[in-house]
Design a protein around this motif. Structure first.
Motif, mmCIF file in Angstrom:
data_model
loop_
_atom_site.group_PDB
_atom_site.id
_atom_site.type_symbol
_atom_site.label_atom_id
_atom_site.label_comp_id
_atom_site.label_asym_id
_atom_site.label_seq_id
_atom_site.Cartn_x
_atom_site.Cartn_y
_atom_site.Cartn_z
ATOM 1 N N GLY A 83 0.804 -1.261 -0.218
ATOM 2 C CA GLY A 83 0.079 -0.049 -0.041
ATOM 3 C C GLY A 83 0.824 1.222 -0.133
ATOM 4 O O GLY A 83 0.343 2.390 -0.066
ATOM 5 N N GLY A 84 2.169 1.052 -0.087
ATOM 6 C CA GLY A 84 3.124 2.254 0.247
ATOM 7 C C GLY A 84 3.306 2.849 -1.116
ATOM 8 O O GLY A 84 3.250 2.265 -2.230
ATOM 9 N N SER A 85 4.288 3.964 -1.117
ATOM 10 C CA SER A 85 4.877 4.359 -2.375
ATOM 11 C C SER A 85 6.369 4.627 -2.134
ATOM 12 O O SER A 85 6.862 4.679 -1.201
ATOM 13 C CB SER A 85 4.091 5.693 -2.559
ATOM 14 N N LEU A 86 6.843 4.509 -3.612
ATOM 15 C CA LEU A 86 8.115 4.921 -3.778
ATOM 16 C C LEU A 86 8.249 5.647 -4.897
ATOM 17 O O LEU A 86 7.508 5.192 -6.081
ATOM 18 C CB LEU A 86 8.938 3.616 -3.804
ATOM 19 N N ARG A 87 9.275 6.389 -5.000
ATOM 20 C CA ARG A 87 9.584 7.129 -6.478
ATOM 21 C C ARG A 87 11.043 6.778 -6.972
ATOM 22 O O ARG A 87 12.072 7.018 -6.040
ATOM 23 C CB ARG A 87 9.628 8.582 -6.288
ATOM 24 N N SER A 90 0.467 2.429 -4.020
ATOM 25 C CA SER A 90 -0.429 1.067 -3.753
ATOM 26 C C SER A 90 0.429 0.016 -3.954
ATOM 27 O O SER A 90 -0.003 -0.939 -4.901
ATOM 28 C CB SER A 90 -1.646 1.183 -4.858
ATOM 29 N N LEU A 91 1.837 -0.230 -3.647
ATOM 30 C CA LEU A 91 2.472 -0.978 -3.970
ATOM 31 C C LEU A 91 1.895 -2.535 -3.417
ATOM 32 O O LEU A 91 1.358 -2.448 -2.356
ATOM 33 C CB LEU A 91 3.928 -0.689 -3.270
ATOM 34 N N LYS A 92 2.419 -3.336 -4.106
ATOM 35 C CA LYS A 92 1.820 -4.746 -3.686
ATOM 36 C C LYS A 92 3.233 -5.833 -3.422
ATOM 37 O O LYS A 92 4.100 -5.298 -4.286
ATOM 38 C CB LYS A 92 1.084 -5.535 -4.705
ATOM 39 N N PRO A 93 3.190 -6.848 -2.832
ATOM 40 C CA PRO A 93 4.019 -7.672 -2.555
ATOM 41 C C PRO A 93 4.759 -8.171 -4.042
ATOM 42 O O PRO A 93 6.017 -8.200 -4.198
ATOM 43 C CB PRO A 93 3.752 -8.800 -1.916
ATOM 44 N N GLU A 94 3.852 -8.467 -4.838
ATOM 45 C CA GLU A 94 4.327 -8.742 -6.408
ATOM 46 C C GLU A 94 4.954 -7.806 -7.352
ATOM 47 O O GLU A 94 5.426 -8.347 -8.012
ATOM 48 C CB GLU A 94 2.874 -9.358 -7.026
ATOM 49 N N THR A 144 11.440 -3.813 -2.457
ATOM 50 C CA THR A 144 10.877 -4.914 -1.760
ATOM 51 C C THR A 144 9.810 -4.547 -1.238
ATOM 52 O O THR A 144 9.716 -3.617 -0.393
ATOM 53 C CB THR A 144 11.852 -5.342 -0.807
ATOM 54 N N VAL A 145 8.420 -4.883 -1.309
ATOM 55 C CA VAL A 145 7.075 -4.832 -0.821
ATOM 56 C C VAL A 145 6.899 -5.880 0.104
ATOM 57 O O VAL A 145 6.619 -6.972 -0.055
ATOM 58 C CB VAL A 145 6.048 -4.494 -1.730
ATOM 59 N N SER A 146 6.862 -5.635 1.555
ATOM 60 C CA SER A 146 6.759 -6.638 2.386
ATOM 61 C C SER A 146 6.259 -5.810 3.750
ATOM 62 O O SER A 146 6.727 -4.915 3.988
ATOM 63 C CB SER A 146 8.128 -7.308 2.712
ATOM 64 N N SER A 147 5.510 -6.577 4.571
ATOM 65 C CA SER A 147 4.790 -6.136 5.824
ATOM 66 C C SER A 147 5.815 -6.763 6.919
ATOM 67 O O SER A 147 5.802 -6.350 7.979
ATOM 68 C CB SER A 147 3.430 -6.539 5.945
#
Length: 117
Positions: A15-19, A84-88, A114-117
């Motif tokens: 759910g986070g964002s990166l640029r 809206s980043l997803k683990p995939e 890396t998208v991870s909780s």
């Protein structure tokens, strides 16, 4: 020596964002298309989206439409805004002066997302 350098990767929660940034040196990006690609562990590199030299955006991966955008600035840098980043979405992200994998062009060294909780 012409080169592209990516930066901005990191660890983010779902759910986070990166640029991500793709900075060129030794040549002007104004005359090139710039594509963003990604490669997940154990998978082949794939296109994500691309900006033509005229500024038009082409999505190579429909799963990022509505979440990822590409933009350019006057500092010879292209950005990939990822929301809206997803683990995939976890992968190494590359920029290049091409829109299709396998075409000859300038490529960056990649930045890890890396998208991870």
């Amino acid at each position: 020596q012409p080169q592209l350098v990516e930066s901005g990767g990191g660890l983010v929660r779902p759910g986070g964002s990166l640029r991500l940034s793709c900075e060129a040196s030794g040549f002007s990006l104004d005359y090139y298309a710039v594509g963003w690609f990604r490669q997940a562990p154990g998978k082949e590199r794939e296109g994500v989206l691309c900006s033509s030299s005229g500024g038009r955006t082409y999505y190579a991966d429909s799963s990022v439409e509505g979440r990822f955008t590409i933009s350019r600035d006057t500092k010879n840098t292209v950005y990939l805004q990822m929301n809206s980043l997803k683990p995939e979405d976890t992968a190494t992200y590359y920029c290049a002066t091409v829109c299709t994998v396998g075409l000859e062009g300038y490529w960056g060294q990649g930045t890890q997302v890396t998208v991870s909780s």
